[in-house]
Each structure stands twice: as structure tokens, then as C-alpha cells.
Design an enzyme around this catalytic site. Structure first.
Site, short mmCIF file in Angstrom:
data_model
loop_
_atom_site.label_atom_id
_atom_site.label_comp_id
_atom_site.label_asym_id
_atom_site.label_seq_id
_atom_site.Cartn_x
_atom_site.Cartn_y
_atom_site.Cartn_z
N ALA A 28 46.79 101.76 35.10
CA ALA A 28 46.86 103.11 35.29
C ALA A 28 47.52 103.63 33.71
O ALA A 28 47.71 104.74 33.77
CB ALA A 28 47.98 103.78 36.48
N ASN A 48 52.63 99.53 39.89
CA ASN A 48 52.01 98.19 38.97
C ASN A 48 52.31 98.99 37.91
O ASN A 48 52.92 97.53 36.78
CB ASN A 48 51.04 98.02 39.23
N HIS A 74 52.83 109.67 34.83
CA HIS A 74 53.48 108.83 34.20
C HIS A 74 53.92 109.09 32.79
O HIS A 74 52.56 109.21 31.99
CB HIS A 74 53.03 107.50 34.41
#
Length: 269
Positions: free
Chosen positions: A123, A191, A220
């Protein structure tokens, strides 16, 4: 040229997307030959959507009969996949990247056995940059992840800390710590912390996880400071429609990795 047999372990949202991609986009060079899932119905449903009509097998059978195995299940499954892949000397794609945290010996074992372990970027973006900077001197790495409450519900850490997110009105920091604890407490949500750790090889990454009811995307923010460069990366991912705990980009990254594996033209590291 003989097609490569690819085994899929985990027939949920990500595994299903990967299998359909192979079936539609890589059919000239590869075929999904085997499926493994603790939920037999999920495996059976996926089988009927694939033109290759793969067999539903045990994990051991899947790995022994495949040329390449894609794990898209869980950290526990990833451990079993890696163990069996080492025994059978088979290449693997590991999606549950948290399995490598605290288990660095897996990489050296794979090298000794002569197998290749692929880790998709997941991601986040900029993994090639992280890898390049680790060749120099990295001084600081931090990650701040913000998710809608629905993307964090069900984590055991929330129950243990008695953190309630269902009626949250504003942004709330729910975790601060290192990669090892982040992966242990949020194995289905973070992850990217493990990926960042593997790519940068920096040991003291600062992780902050926030729940924010005012956002609809998984956000993020990565900061890396090194003697050679400073990186500030911000990613806003749309949560997967079938699994809000992961991002749509994560599934696409696995598809891109597979495309690169089977391509003679490769861009980036």
C-alpha cells in the site's frame, strides 16, 4: 514456451484479485494451477471463475506442484508457506510481510536453498527509493498511518486497551511504537510498516497509527532522513471494497509485481 504453474494460498479479496489477473492478463505465460484456503467454499467459488480450472489442494500439495506460490492469507499462513517452500525449493510471493519481522533468518535460508522470495510494495510507494538510500546512511525513518475506524475494527489491541472506535468523533492516536509491536498488534492493518522496515533496513522506525472518523481513505505519511536525501511521501489509498482493512493499491502492487516477473522489460528496482 511452457506456462508456469502458479499456486494461490488464500482466496479472499487479494488472492481472488491476483488469480483473476493471472487468468486474464498473464495467460500466455502462466496459469493458476492450485488453490488453498481454510474456507473451502471461497476456494471453490474462485475455481469456477477461472478458465484454468485449478485444483483445490492442501498447502503441501499446492507448493510441491507449483512453480511459483502466491501467499495472500495471513502471517500464520505465510510462515507455513515459507517453511514448505524451503523444503520444496519453490519461489514465493509473500503478501503478509509481517512474517519477516523478527525472522531475518528466513532470507538467509532462502539464499542457501536458492529460492527467490518476492515482497510486493503493497500500500505504499517509493520502495525503490528506500532501497537506494539504505546503500548510504539513513538517520531517521517514521510512518504515520491514519485510517477510518472501520479499517481498524477487530484488532485485539483495541480490546486489550479498551479503545472504542464505533462512536469516535475526532482523530485519535491509538498506537505509538516500533515495527515489531505494530505488526504484532495490527497484523491485518500495518503490513506497510514491515515493508518499510525490509526496504530501508532501518531498525528504529517510529510508527504512529491513528483512527480518524473524518477520512474515507487510508493515509500513510512516510519520512526518511539520510545523508544522501530526505524523502517525504504521502499516500492516500482507497480501502478495498471487499476488505476495508487493506487498500486497493495493495492488490494492484501484487499484480504489478507478477507482471514484472513475467516481463522481459522491467522498470525500477
Amino acid at each position: 514456451m511452457k506456462k508456469k504453474n502458479i499456486g494461490i494460498v488464500g482466496c479472499g479479496a487479494i488472492g481472488r484479485g491476483v488469480a483473476l489477473f493471472i487468468d486474464k492478463k498473464l495467460s500466455a505465460k502462466a496459469r493458476v494451477s492450485a488453490l488453498t484456503d481454510t474456507n473451502n467454499r471461497a476456494a471453490l467459488n474462485l475455481k469456477h471463475k477461472l478458465s484454468s480450472r485449478p485444483e483445490i489442494m492442501t498447502l503441501k500439495e499446492n507448493i510441491s506442484k507449483s512453480d511459483l506460490v502466491v501467499e495472500a492469507a495471513s502471517i500464520g499462513a505465510a510462515k507455513n508457506v515459507l517453511g514448505q517452500a524451503l523444503l520444496c525449493k519453490k519461489d514465493v510471493v509473500i503478501v503478509s510481510v509481517g512474517v519477516f519481522v523478527g525472522n531475518a533468518s528466513i532470507v538467509s535460508q532462502a539464499e542457501k536453498k536458492g529460492i527467490t522470495v518476492y515482497v510486493p510494495s503493497g500500500a505504499i510507494c517509493g520502495v525503490d527509493g528506500f532501497g537506494a538510500l539504505r546503500m548510504g546512511k539513513v538517520k531517521k525513518v517514521s510512518l504515520v498511518t491514519s485510517k477510518p475506524p472501520s479499517g481498524l475494527l477487530g484488532a485485539d489491541y483495541l480490546k486489550r486497551k479498551k479503545i472504542k472506535l464505533t462512536s469516535l468523533k475526532k482523530e485519535k492516536i491509538i498506537f505509538k511504537g516500533g515495527v515489531k509491536d505494530a505488526v504484532r498488534y495490527f497484523p491485518k492493518n500495518i503490513n506497510i510498516a514491515a515493508t518499510l522496515s525490509l526496504a530501508s533496513e532501518f531498525k528504529d522506525i517510529e510508527i504512529c497509527i491513528k483512527a480518524d472518523p473524518n477520512i474515507k481513505r487510508n493515509i500513510h505519511r512516510i519520512f526518511i532522513d539520510s545523508e544522501q536525501a530526505r524523502l517525504n511521501i504521502s499516500i492516500e489509498n482507497i480501502p478495498s471494497k471487499s476488505n476495508p482493512k487493506t487498500s486497493a493499491l495493495a492488490a494492484l502492487s501484487i499484480q504489478f509485481l507478477l507482471k514484472k516477473i513475467f516481463s522481459n522489460f522491467k522498470v525500477g528496482s
